[in-house]
Design a protein around this motif. Structure first.
Motif, PDB file in Angstrom:
ATOM      1  N   GLY A  96      11.004  -2.248  65.282  1.00 50.86           N
ATOM      2  CA  GLY A  96      11.907  -2.542  64.187  1.00 50.86           C
ATOM      3  C   GLY A  96      11.326  -3.340  63.048  1.00 50.86           C
ATOM      4  N   TYR A  97      10.042  -3.722  63.100  1.00 49.61           N
ATOM      5  CA  TYR A  97       9.465  -4.491  61.998  1.00 49.61           C
ATOM      6  C   TYR A  97       9.147  -3.604  60.789  1.00 49.61           C
ATOM      7  CZ  TYR A  97       8.885  -8.519  65.051  1.00 49.61           C
ATOM      8  OH  TYR A  97       9.116  -9.577  65.888  1.00 49.61           O
ATOM      9  N   LEU A  98       8.919  -2.324  61.012  1.00 52.21           N
ATOM     10  CA  LEU A  98       8.510  -1.421  59.940  1.00 52.21           C
ATOM     11  C   LEU A  98       9.392  -0.189  59.979  1.00 52.21           C
ATOM     12  CD1 LEU A  98       6.100  -1.140  57.818  1.00 52.21           C
ATOM     13  CD2 LEU A  98       5.110   0.429  59.465  1.00 52.21           C
ATOM     14  N   GLN A  99       9.659   0.347  58.810  1.00 49.58           N
ATOM     15  CA  GLN A  99      10.445   1.570  58.700  1.00 49.58           C
ATOM     16  C   GLN A  99       9.995   2.351  57.480  1.00 49.58           C
ATOM     17  OE1 GLN A  99      14.596   1.078  58.014  1.00 49.58           O
ATOM     18  NE2 GLN A  99      15.118   3.204  58.463  1.00 49.58           N
ATOM     19  N   ARG A 100       9.904   3.652  57.642  1.00 53.62           N
ATOM     20  CA  ARG A 100       9.554   4.545  56.536  1.00 53.62           C
ATOM     21  C   ARG A 100      10.811   5.298  56.120  1.00 53.62           C
ATOM     22  NH1 ARG A 100       5.202   4.952  60.199  1.00 53.62           N
ATOM     23  NH2 ARG A 100       3.210   4.252  59.338  1.00 53.62           N
ATOM     24  N   VAL A 101      11.225   5.101  54.870  1.00 54.15           N
ATOM     25  CA  VAL A 101      12.465   5.657  54.340  1.00 54.15           C
ATOM     26  C   VAL A 101      12.118   6.697  53.283  1.00 54.15           C
ATOM     27  CG1 VAL A 101      14.658   5.136  53.216  1.00 54.15           C
ATOM     28  CG2 VAL A 101      13.627   3.459  54.756  1.00 54.15           C
ATOM     29  N   ARG A 102      12.670   7.878  53.415  1.00 52.29           N
ATOM     30  CA  ARG A 102      12.486   8.931  52.421  1.00 52.29           C
ATOM     31  C   ARG A 102      13.607   8.833  51.392  1.00 52.29           C
ATOM     32  NH1 ARG A 102       8.808  12.714  53.857  1.00 52.29           N
ATOM     33  NH2 ARG A 102       9.678  14.215  52.385  1.00 52.29           N
ATOM     34  N   ASP A 103      13.226   8.779  50.123  1.00 47.14           N
ATOM     35  CA  ASP A 103      14.183   8.586  49.036  1.00 47.14           C
ATOM     36  C   ASP A 103      13.907   9.623  47.959  1.00 47.14           C
ATOM     37  OD1 ASP A 103      16.177   7.614  47.516  1.00 47.14           O
ATOM     38  OD2 ASP A 103      15.215   5.724  46.984  1.00 47.14           O
ATOM     39  N   ARG A 104      14.980  10.046  47.287  1.00 52.47           N
ATOM     40  CA  ARG A 104      14.862  11.027  46.216  1.00 52.47           C
ATOM     41  C   ARG A 104      15.083  10.328  44.879  1.00 52.47           C
ATOM     42  NH1 ARG A 104      15.112  16.521  46.012  1.00 52.47           N
ATOM     43  NH2 ARG A 104      15.655  16.596  48.232  1.00 52.47           N
ATOM     44  N   ILE A 111      10.045  10.707  47.635  1.00 47.86           N
ATOM     45  CA  ILE A 111       8.983   9.760  47.945  1.00 47.86           C
ATOM     46  C   ILE A 111       9.303   9.070  49.267  1.00 47.86           C
ATOM     47  CG2 ILE A 111       8.404   9.367  45.526  1.00 47.86           C
ATOM     48  CD1 ILE A 111       9.980   6.754  45.690  1.00 47.86           C
ATOM     49  N   THR A 112       8.309   8.437  49.836  1.00 45.48           N
ATOM     50  CA  THR A 112       8.456   7.694  51.090  1.00 45.48           C
ATOM     51  C   THR A 112       8.256   6.222  50.798  1.00 45.48           C
ATOM     52  OG1 THR A 112       7.648   9.561  52.390  1.00 45.48           O
ATOM     53  CG2 THR A 112       7.634   7.398  53.447  1.00 45.48           C
ATOM     54  N   ARG A 113       9.249   5.417  51.101  1.00 46.63           N
ATOM     55  CA  ARG A 113       9.167   3.965  50.908  1.00 46.63           C
ATOM     56  C   ARG A 113       8.898   3.307  52.255  1.00 46.63           C
ATOM     57  NH1 ARG A 113      11.101   2.720  45.844  1.00 46.63           N
ATOM     58  NH2 ARG A 113      12.534   4.229  44.885  1.00 46.63           N
ATOM     59  N   THR A 114       8.027   2.338  52.260  1.00 45.73           N
ATOM     60  CA  THR A 114       7.710   1.572  53.463  1.00 45.73           C
ATOM     61  C   THR A 114       8.443   0.239  53.394  1.00 45.73           C
ATOM     62  OG1 THR A 114       5.537   2.614  53.593  1.00 45.73           O
ATOM     63  CG2 THR A 114       5.882   0.616  54.878  1.00 45.73           C
ATOM     64  N   VAL A 115       9.321  -0.001  54.368  1.00 50.17           N
ATOM     65  CA  VAL A 115      10.135  -1.220  54.411  1.00 50.17           C
ATOM     66  C   VAL A 115       9.630  -2.077  55.563  1.00 50.17           C
ATOM     67  CG1 VAL A 115      12.467  -2.144  54.555  1.00 50.17           C
ATOM     68  CG2 VAL A 115      12.080   0.109  53.564  1.00 50.17           C
ATOM     69  N   PHE A 116       9.315  -3.332  55.294  1.00 43.43           N
ATOM     70  CA  PHE A 116       8.872  -4.275  56.312  1.00 43.43           C
ATOM     71  C   PHE A 116       9.881  -5.414  56.393  1.00 43.43           C
ATOM     72  CE2 PHE A 116       6.636  -7.938  57.975  1.00 43.43           C
ATOM     73  CZ  PHE A 116       5.963  -7.391  59.059  1.00 43.43           C
ATOM     74  N   CYS A 117      10.382  -5.692  57.590  1.00 38.21           N
ATOM     75  CA  CYS A 117      11.346  -6.782  57.825  1.00 38.21           C
ATOM     76  C   CYS A 117      10.653  -7.842  58.668  1.00 38.21           C
ATOM     77  CB  CYS A 117      12.592  -6.243  58.535  1.00 38.21           C
ATOM     78  SG  CYS A 117      13.842  -7.515  58.844  1.00 38.21           S
ATOM     79  N   GLN A 189      23.028  -6.604  41.278  1.00 42.14           N
ATOM     80  CA  GLN A 189      23.065  -5.731  42.439  1.00 42.14           C
ATOM     81  C   GLN A 189      21.796  -4.911  42.488  1.00 42.14           C
ATOM     82  OE1 GLN A 189      26.589  -3.406  42.314  1.00 42.14           O
ATOM     83  NE2 GLN A 189      27.974  -5.143  42.480  1.00 42.14           N
ATOM     84  N   LEU A 190      21.340  -4.688  43.713  1.00 40.13           N
ATOM     85  CA  LEU A 190      20.139  -3.901  43.905  1.00 40.13           C
ATOM     86  C   LEU A 190      20.436  -2.441  43.666  1.00 40.13           C
ATOM     87  CD1 LEU A 190      18.650  -5.559  47.088  1.00 40.13           C
ATOM     88  CD2 LEU A 190      17.924  -5.861  44.738  1.00 40.13           C
ATOM     89  N   PRO A 191      19.565  -1.687  43.038  1.00 41.39           N
ATOM     90  CA  PRO A 191      19.808  -0.248  42.872  1.00 41.39           C
ATOM     91  C   PRO A 191      19.741   0.475  44.206  1.00 41.39           C
ATOM     92  CG  PRO A 191      17.598  -0.842  42.133  1.00 41.39           C
ATOM     93  CD  PRO A 191      18.317  -2.127  42.417  1.00 41.39           C
ATOM     94  N   GLN A 192      20.211   1.718  44.175  1.00 39.09           N
ATOM     95  CA  GLN A 192      20.246   2.495  45.406  1.00 39.09           C
ATOM     96  C   GLN A 192      18.858   2.802  45.923  1.00 39.09           C
ATOM     97  OE1 GLN A 192      22.603   5.950  44.732  1.00 39.09           O
ATOM     98  NE2 GLN A 192      24.498   4.813  44.474  1.00 39.09           N
ATOM     99  N   SER A 193      17.898   2.845  45.036  1.00 41.02           N
ATOM    100  CA  SER A 193      16.540   3.155  45.466  1.00 41.02           C
ATOM    101  C   SER A 193      15.737   1.912  45.827  1.00 41.02           C
ATOM    102  CB  SER A 193      15.812   3.902  44.351  1.00 41.02           C
ATOM    103  OG  SER A 193      15.769   3.104  43.169  1.00 41.02           O
ATOM    104  N   SER A 194      16.405   0.746  46.023  1.00 40.47           N
ATOM    105  CA  SER A 194      15.687  -0.469  46.379  1.00 40.47           C
ATOM    106  C   SER A 194      15.111  -0.332  47.768  1.00 40.47           C
ATOM    107  CB  SER A 194      16.646  -1.670  46.324  1.00 40.47           C
ATOM    108  OG  SER A 194      15.976  -2.827  46.767  1.00 40.47           O
ATOM    109  N   PRO A 195      13.884  -0.852  48.002  1.00 39.73           N
ATOM    110  CA  PRO A 195      13.313  -0.707  49.343  1.00 39.73           C
ATOM    111  C   PRO A 195      13.963  -1.589  50.377  1.00 39.73           C
ATOM    112  CG  PRO A 195      11.867  -1.982  47.901  1.00 39.73           C
ATOM    113  CD  PRO A 195      12.983  -1.461  47.050  1.00 39.73           C
ATOM    114  N   PHE A 196      14.763  -2.590  49.968  1.00 43.47           N
ATOM    115  CA  PHE A 196      15.375  -3.483  50.938  1.00 43.47           C
ATOM    116  C   PHE A 196      16.691  -2.872  51.407  1.00 43.47           C
ATOM    117  CE2 PHE A 196      12.648  -6.220  48.417  1.00 43.47           C
ATOM    118  CZ  PHE A 196      11.936  -6.846  49.407  1.00 43.47           C
ATOM    119  N   VAL A 197      16.588  -1.937  52.321  1.00 44.70           N
ATOM    120  CA  VAL A 197      17.765  -1.298  52.902  1.00 44.70           C
ATOM    121  C   VAL A 197      17.852  -1.715  54.353  1.00 44.70           C
ATOM    122  CG1 VAL A 197      17.704   0.673  51.346  1.00 44.70           C
ATOM    123  CG2 VAL A 197      16.402   0.759  53.448  1.00 44.70           C
ATOM    124  N   PRO A 198      19.066  -1.896  54.885  1.00 46.41           N
ATOM    125  CA  PRO A 198      19.175  -2.307  56.290  1.00 46.41           C
ATOM    126  C   PRO A 198      18.696  -1.208  57.219  1.00 46.41           C
ATOM    127  CG  PRO A 198      21.323  -1.776  55.373  1.00 46.41           C
ATOM    128  CD  PRO A 198      20.359  -1.754  54.228  1.00 46.41           C
TER     129      PRO A 198
END
Length: 364
Positions: A96-104, A111-117, A189-198
């Motif tokens: 759960g420390y890393l997640q790869r999120v695909r965003d349009r 594109i693929t965003r890399t999220v690190f918590c 407010q953060l935009p929808q394409s922000s990498p900080f997604v839960p």
């Protein structure tokens, strides 16, 4: 004499108050003032992550936002190769420390965003957003009584140029002066394409240390503990220390482990295979061999052998007949046939020659 010695640590040890420990690490903690990253012990001492994964996580956490953290980019920054970096990223993604999120993007590009918590357990109980602070109002000035005016002739006001306020336009000191109150600024407010997604709740997160542990599985038992199985299991456990000297068991340990070993013997396990499965690669140091044997007897239990019905079904299964190879008597060519003889080409040649011989004899 020509070797330069670094005595900074020796001087720092002399300044540590109190007696030093006889063994183990001694920390010399110097507080950082700049260029530092806070890392939690849940990551630094994670029992399920390798040291490479912990180091890669610390490296990612220390990088500023927007830096590329792909496999090739990290392999270029670190001394580890791409395979080790990829394995470390998979470990971090599993916990759960890393997640790869695909965003349009609005342009249609995916594109693929890399999220690190840095603390994935905190996402289980997200905090409510803080209310926007209301800006303080400026206190209204109190009305002060105007001083008594003396009757004196006022000089005529000079002509005022265009664009400049005249004397009549200046605010009167008798009117109360109120400062304008700015409207409250909306919370950004953060935009929808922000990498900080839960992270989704389906990801395996690290359980807190106070989480209740599941009860251990019971020791397996045979369907029927016959005297023969009991004697064989007891002899196996009592003779175990001759092959593995560190596995010395007491009489109570042998009595508790007999049903589990009997379940292995009932399922057709060979004693040598059991001995290798239960005693190979023990932890160092081995403090409680009986608990290790109980864990391995429970977790490595082999499946039961097939019963009479399964064996009968295997016996009734049609078998595939393989035609053997034969050697041709004329050309020594290999061909498949149930009986020895000639290959297909030689048989056709023989048939042609016999047909021509018959035609010649008929014409004669």
């Amino acid at each position: 004499m020509d070797t330069q010695q670094n005595t900074a640590l020796t001087r720092a040890l002399a300044e540590i108050p109190g007696p030093l420990p006889a063994r183990g690490v001694i920390h010399i903690a110097i507080p950082h003032t700049d260029r530092f990253t806070v890392v939690g012990n849940h990551l630094a001492q994670h029992p399920g992550l390798s040291c490479t994964a912990v180091g890669i996580a610390v490296r990612i956490q220390s990088l500023p936002q927007g830096v590329e953290v792909g496999i090739k980019a990290l392999a270029a920054r670190c001394r580890e190769g791409e395979k080790r970096v990829a394995a470390a990223l998979r470990e971090l993604e599993a916990f759960g420390y890393l997640q790869r999120v695909r965003d349009r993007l609005p342009s249609g590009r995916v594109i693929t965003r890399t999220v690190f918590c840095n603390q994935p357990t905190a996402l289980l109980h997200p905090r409510s957003p803080a209310a926007a602070p209301t800006p303080p109002r400026a206190p209204a000035q109190t009305e002060t009584p105007a001083p008594p005016a003396t009757e004196q002739p006022m000089p005529p006001a000079p002509p005022t140029p265009t664009g400049l306020p005249g004397p009549s336009e200046t605010p009167s000191p008798e009117a109360p002066a109120l400062l304008p109150v700015p409207p409250p600024q909306p919370q950004p407010q953060l935009p929808q394409s922000s990498p900080f997604v839960p992270l989704p709740p389906s990801l395996p997160l690290v359980p807190p240390p106070t989480a209740p542990k599941p009860p251990p599985r019971p020791l397996p038992r045979p369907s029927e503990l016959t005297p023969e199985l009991g004697r064989a299991a007891t002899a196996f456990l009592c003779d175990l220390h001759r092959h593995a000297p560190r596995f010395v068991l007491t009489e109570t340990d042998v009595r508790q482990l007999v049903p589990g070993v009997a379940a292995w013997l009932e399922r057709g396990a060979h004693p040598d295979a059991m001995r290798h499965a239960l005693t190979d690669d023990p932890p160092v140091p081995l403090r409680r061999p009986a608990l290790l044997l109980k864990h391995r007897v429970t977790e490595l239990l082999p499946p039961p052998p097939p019963g009479l019905q399964e064996r009968a079904a295997l016996a009734r299964r049609p078998r595939i007949t393989v035609t053997p190879f034969q050697t041709c008597d004329d050309c020594d060519r290999a061909f498949r046939s149930p009986t020895p003889g000639h290959c297909r080409d030689c048989r056709e040649d023989r048939a042609c020659r016999e047909y021509r011989t018959a035609d010649v004899q008929t014409a004669a």
